[in-house]
Design a protein around this motif. Sequence first.
Motif, PDB file in Angstrom:
ATOM      1  N   UNK A 328     -44.470 -49.580  37.961  1.00  0.00           N
ATOM      2  CA  UNK A 328     -43.944 -50.575  36.769  1.00  0.00           C
ATOM      3  C   UNK A 328     -42.937 -51.335  35.771  1.00  0.00           C
ATOM      4  N   UNK A 329     -41.470 -50.281  34.985  1.00  0.00           N
ATOM      5  CA  UNK A 329     -41.219 -49.683  34.475  1.00  0.00           C
ATOM      6  C   UNK A 329     -40.038 -49.186  34.433  1.00  0.00           C
ATOM      7  N   UNK A 330     -39.615 -49.212  32.865  1.00  0.00           N
ATOM      8  CA  UNK A 330     -39.042 -47.753  33.217  1.00  0.00           C
ATOM      9  C   UNK A 330     -39.075 -46.237  32.227  1.00  0.00           C
ATOM     10  N   UNK A 331     -38.861 -45.425  33.211  1.00  0.00           N
ATOM     11  CA  UNK A 331     -39.108 -44.333  32.452  1.00  0.00           C
ATOM     12  C   UNK A 331     -38.290 -43.283  32.280  1.00  0.00           C
ATOM     13  N   UNK A 332     -38.294 -42.384  31.399  1.00  0.00           N
ATOM     14  CA  UNK A 332     -36.712 -41.567  30.903  1.00  0.00           C
ATOM     15  C   UNK A 332     -37.150 -40.184  31.211  1.00  0.00           C
ATOM     16  N   UNK A 333     -35.976 -39.757  32.261  1.00  0.00           N
ATOM     17  CA  UNK A 333     -36.554 -37.720  32.759  1.00  0.00           C
ATOM     18  C   UNK A 333     -35.269 -37.183  32.205  1.00  0.00           C
ATOM     19  N   UNK A 334     -35.968 -36.174  30.621  1.00  0.00           N
ATOM     20  CA  UNK A 334     -34.700 -35.230  30.578  1.00  0.00           C
ATOM     21  C   UNK A 334     -35.151 -33.965  30.968  1.00  0.00           C
ATOM     22  N   UNK A 335     -34.257 -33.030  31.573  1.00  0.00           N
ATOM     23  CA  UNK A 335     -34.651 -31.627  32.204  1.00  0.00           C
ATOM     24  C   UNK A 335     -34.040 -30.880  31.058  1.00  0.00           C
ATOM     25  N   UNK A 336     -34.373 -29.948  30.282  1.00  0.00           N
ATOM     26  CA  UNK A 336     -33.778 -29.006  29.614  1.00  0.00           C
ATOM     27  C   UNK A 336     -33.738 -27.578  30.090  1.00  0.00           C
ATOM     28  N   UNK A 337     -33.793 -27.406  31.352  1.00  0.00           N
ATOM     29  CA  UNK A 337     -34.352 -25.853  31.868  1.00  0.00           C
ATOM     30  C   UNK A 337     -32.875 -25.544  32.293  1.00  0.00           C
ATOM     31  N   UNK A 338     -32.656 -27.026  33.444  1.00  0.00           N
ATOM     32  CA  UNK A 338     -31.423 -26.020  34.646  1.00  0.00           C
ATOM     33  C   UNK A 338     -30.375 -27.095  34.449  1.00  0.00           C
ATOM     34  N   UNK A 339     -29.076 -26.930  34.313  1.00  0.00           N
ATOM     35  CA  UNK A 339     -28.150 -27.784  33.783  1.00  0.00           C
ATOM     36  C   UNK A 339     -27.921 -29.112  34.995  1.00  0.00           C
ATOM     37  N   UNK A 340     -28.638 -28.574  36.603  1.00  0.00           N
ATOM     38  CA  UNK A 340     -27.714 -29.775  37.423  1.00  0.00           C
ATOM     39  C   UNK A 340     -28.904 -30.069  38.452  1.00  0.00           C
ATOM     40  N   UNK A 341     -29.899 -30.408  38.111  1.00  0.00           N
ATOM     41  CA  UNK A 341     -31.465 -30.249  38.448  1.00  0.00           C
ATOM     42  C   UNK A 341     -31.725 -31.977  39.421  1.00  0.00           C
ATOM     43  N   UNK A 342     -30.659 -33.129  39.299  1.00  0.00           N
ATOM     44  CA  UNK A 342     -30.754 -34.334  39.400  1.00  0.00           C
ATOM     45  C   UNK A 342     -30.224 -34.289  40.577  1.00  0.00           C
ATOM     46  N   UNK A 343     -30.042 -33.708  41.525  1.00  0.00           N
ATOM     47  CA  UNK A 343     -29.123 -34.081  43.347  1.00  0.00           C
ATOM     48  C   UNK A 343     -30.295 -34.535  44.389  1.00  0.00           C
ATOM     49  N   UNK A 344     -31.307 -34.862  43.267  1.00  0.00           N
ATOM     50  CA  UNK A 344     -32.913 -35.389  44.274  1.00  0.00           C
ATOM     51  C   UNK A 344     -32.781 -37.089  44.175  1.00  0.00           C
ATOM     52  N   UNK A 345     -31.425 -37.435  43.124  1.00  0.00           N
ATOM     53  CA  UNK A 345     -31.788 -38.829  41.977  1.00  0.00           C
ATOM     54  C   UNK A 345     -30.392 -39.261  43.118  1.00  0.00           C
ATOM     55  N   UNK A 346     -29.389 -38.866  44.067  1.00  0.00           N
ATOM     56  CA  UNK A 346     -28.686 -40.202  44.812  1.00  0.00           C
ATOM     57  C   UNK A 346     -29.360 -40.009  45.915  1.00  0.00           C
ATOM     58  N   UNK A 347     -30.080 -39.382  46.620  1.00  0.00           N
ATOM     59  CA  UNK A 347     -30.831 -39.181  47.718  1.00  0.00           C
ATOM     60  C   UNK A 347     -32.120 -40.088  47.846  1.00  0.00           C
ATOM     61  N   UNK A 348     -32.921 -40.268  46.123  1.00  0.00           N
ATOM     62  CA  UNK A 348     -33.802 -41.620  46.224  1.00  0.00           C
ATOM     63  C   UNK A 348     -33.201 -42.852  45.758  1.00  0.00           C
ATOM     64  N   UNK A 349     -31.918 -42.737  45.223  1.00  0.00           N
ATOM     65  CA  UNK A 349     -31.704 -44.225  45.234  1.00  0.00           C
ATOM     66  C   UNK A 349     -30.743 -44.649  46.628  1.00  0.00           C
ATOM     67  N   UNK A 350     -30.566 -43.572  47.392  1.00  0.00           N
ATOM     68  CA  UNK A 350     -30.548 -44.171  48.960  1.00  0.00           C
ATOM     69  C   UNK A 350     -31.691 -44.709  49.403  1.00  0.00           C
ATOM     70  N   UNK A 351     -32.890 -44.405  49.178  1.00  0.00           N
ATOM     71  CA  UNK A 351     -34.293 -44.935  49.674  1.00  0.00           C
ATOM     72  C   UNK A 351     -34.243 -46.399  48.705  1.00  0.00           C
ATOM     73  N   UNK A 352     -33.404 -46.716  47.788  1.00  0.00           N
ATOM     74  CA  UNK A 352     -33.811 -48.008  47.217  1.00  0.00           C
ATOM     75  C   UNK A 352     -34.128 -47.855  45.732  1.00  0.00           C
ATOM     76  N   UNK A 353     -34.074 -46.620  45.729  1.00  0.00           N
ATOM     77  CA  UNK A 353     -34.761 -46.246  43.817  1.00  0.00           C
ATOM     78  C   UNK A 353     -33.354 -46.301  42.931  1.00  0.00           C
ATOM     79  N   UNK A 354     -34.001 -47.104  41.639  1.00  0.00           N
ATOM     80  CA  UNK A 354     -33.030 -47.898  41.009  1.00  0.00           C
ATOM     81  C   UNK A 354     -33.042 -46.334  40.136  1.00  0.00           C
TER      82      UNK A 354
END
Length: 439
Positions: A328-354
């Motif tokens: 219920x609100x906004x969260x900020x996620x910072x990935x500091x270990x690997x440079x390309x570890x957000x590939x799941x985000x585009x797939x989660x967006x396909x499920x309706x995530x913002x």
Amino acid sequence: MDKLLIEGGLPLKGEASVSGAKNAALPLLCAALLTREPLTLTNVPRLNDVGTMLGLLGQMGVKVSRDEGDEDDTVTLDASGLDNPVAPYERVKTMRAAILVLGPLVARAGEAKVSLPGGCAIGARPVDQHIKGLAAMGAEISVEHGYVIAKSPRQRDGSIRLSGARLFTDMVTVTGTENLMMAACLAEGETLIENAAREPEVVDLANCLLAMGAKIEGAGSDVIRIQGVARLSGATHRIMADRIETGTYLCAAAATGGQVRLSGTQAGTLDAVIEKLRESGCKVGVEAHAIHLTAPKRLTPVDIRTAPYPGFPTDMQAQFMAVNALADGVAVIRETIFENRFMHATELIRLGADIKIDGNTAVVKGVSKLDGATVMATDLRASASLVIAGLTAQGETLIDRIYHLDRGYEGLEQKLTALGAPRPTGAVESHIWLFDCPP
Ligand code: UD1
């Protein structure tokens, strides 16, 4: 398993047991290379990565015995016949952790030829720190035609052994620390690893090495001191519980509004994850070898910044993105270990995530529900986040390229089914349908 079909929308409830840790098992299997005597490991998870490592060790001349019916999941390794200290590209390309044979091979066989792992989906992941450390220990080491080729120096007494040294890694590296710690166990003299990884898997490895006769102090801190010994003996060691598997099921329960108890696990290795789950509104109870969680009606968003242990693990980042997607609100996620570890985000967006990505930062604006869709898994933990999202989504979610999950989650379908809501009397279906689809 190539595709996974999930009918989501109901809370996970019940009890499941946690398997042995993949990231502890892989270095521990390599520790068998350090001795001529048998090393027996129990609680070895049945995972593709473990199979790949056993295959690689077998190719090197290590005798592997595994009793398929054994409830303790025991594997015994006998490296007395080690005769081929080579890790070919075909093995290493499917599993980067194969680089963990490098240190033990140079230390015991005096030579090694190990393929460079190359990049992978989540980032470049070089092994320069492993190479730098072994060079500082006197190894003659070069990279030729995609292979790391290393030889131990001849000591004054004529023996072929690495020399103890003071090592400092430029960044905290888990497998780098493990490789150098294993190599140092058989080196001549004392080795100091500074800026060492403090992960529980490093401690588990050190405990096994101690049982084999190694002299190690400080594992679990950022300075590890090792007195080299001339030889190590065999031992029996039980592999620690998988903290990432534990965290994944806790997140699945949190996201689905469920209530679960996970047994055979160690809460003490999961402090950062448990703290974030509590911050999200979950009630988390800790027992000696179990954790139970009750999710709130609606999750509170939690900011995450990945960091080496005891910070928040990068291997749990994707799963928490799925949790935050429903908060219920906004969260900020910072990935500091690997440079390309957000590939799941585009797939989660396909499920309706913002979710909006900017460099190493993801801004996740929670939505009240996700909808099932077809999505693609890109790596192990990304797959886990899609499973969590699929379990919460309304309707069917089909996850393609799910083979990544077999690398790191033992019996995922069975465990999720065990956590499924009880079937109504007379009904033939549960809310989770997980099955193999044809490729
Ligand atoms: C291990 C875990 C993996 C986890 C990761 C970080 C195993 C088998 N895998 O991977 O699940 O996500 O720790 O917690 O235990 N780096 C270099 N040079 C090196 C070594 C590392 O630049 O020689 C960089 C990497 O690219 C990465 C960072 O250091 O950006 C940390 O990597 P590292 O801890 O080495 O990861 P792994 O040990 O490969």
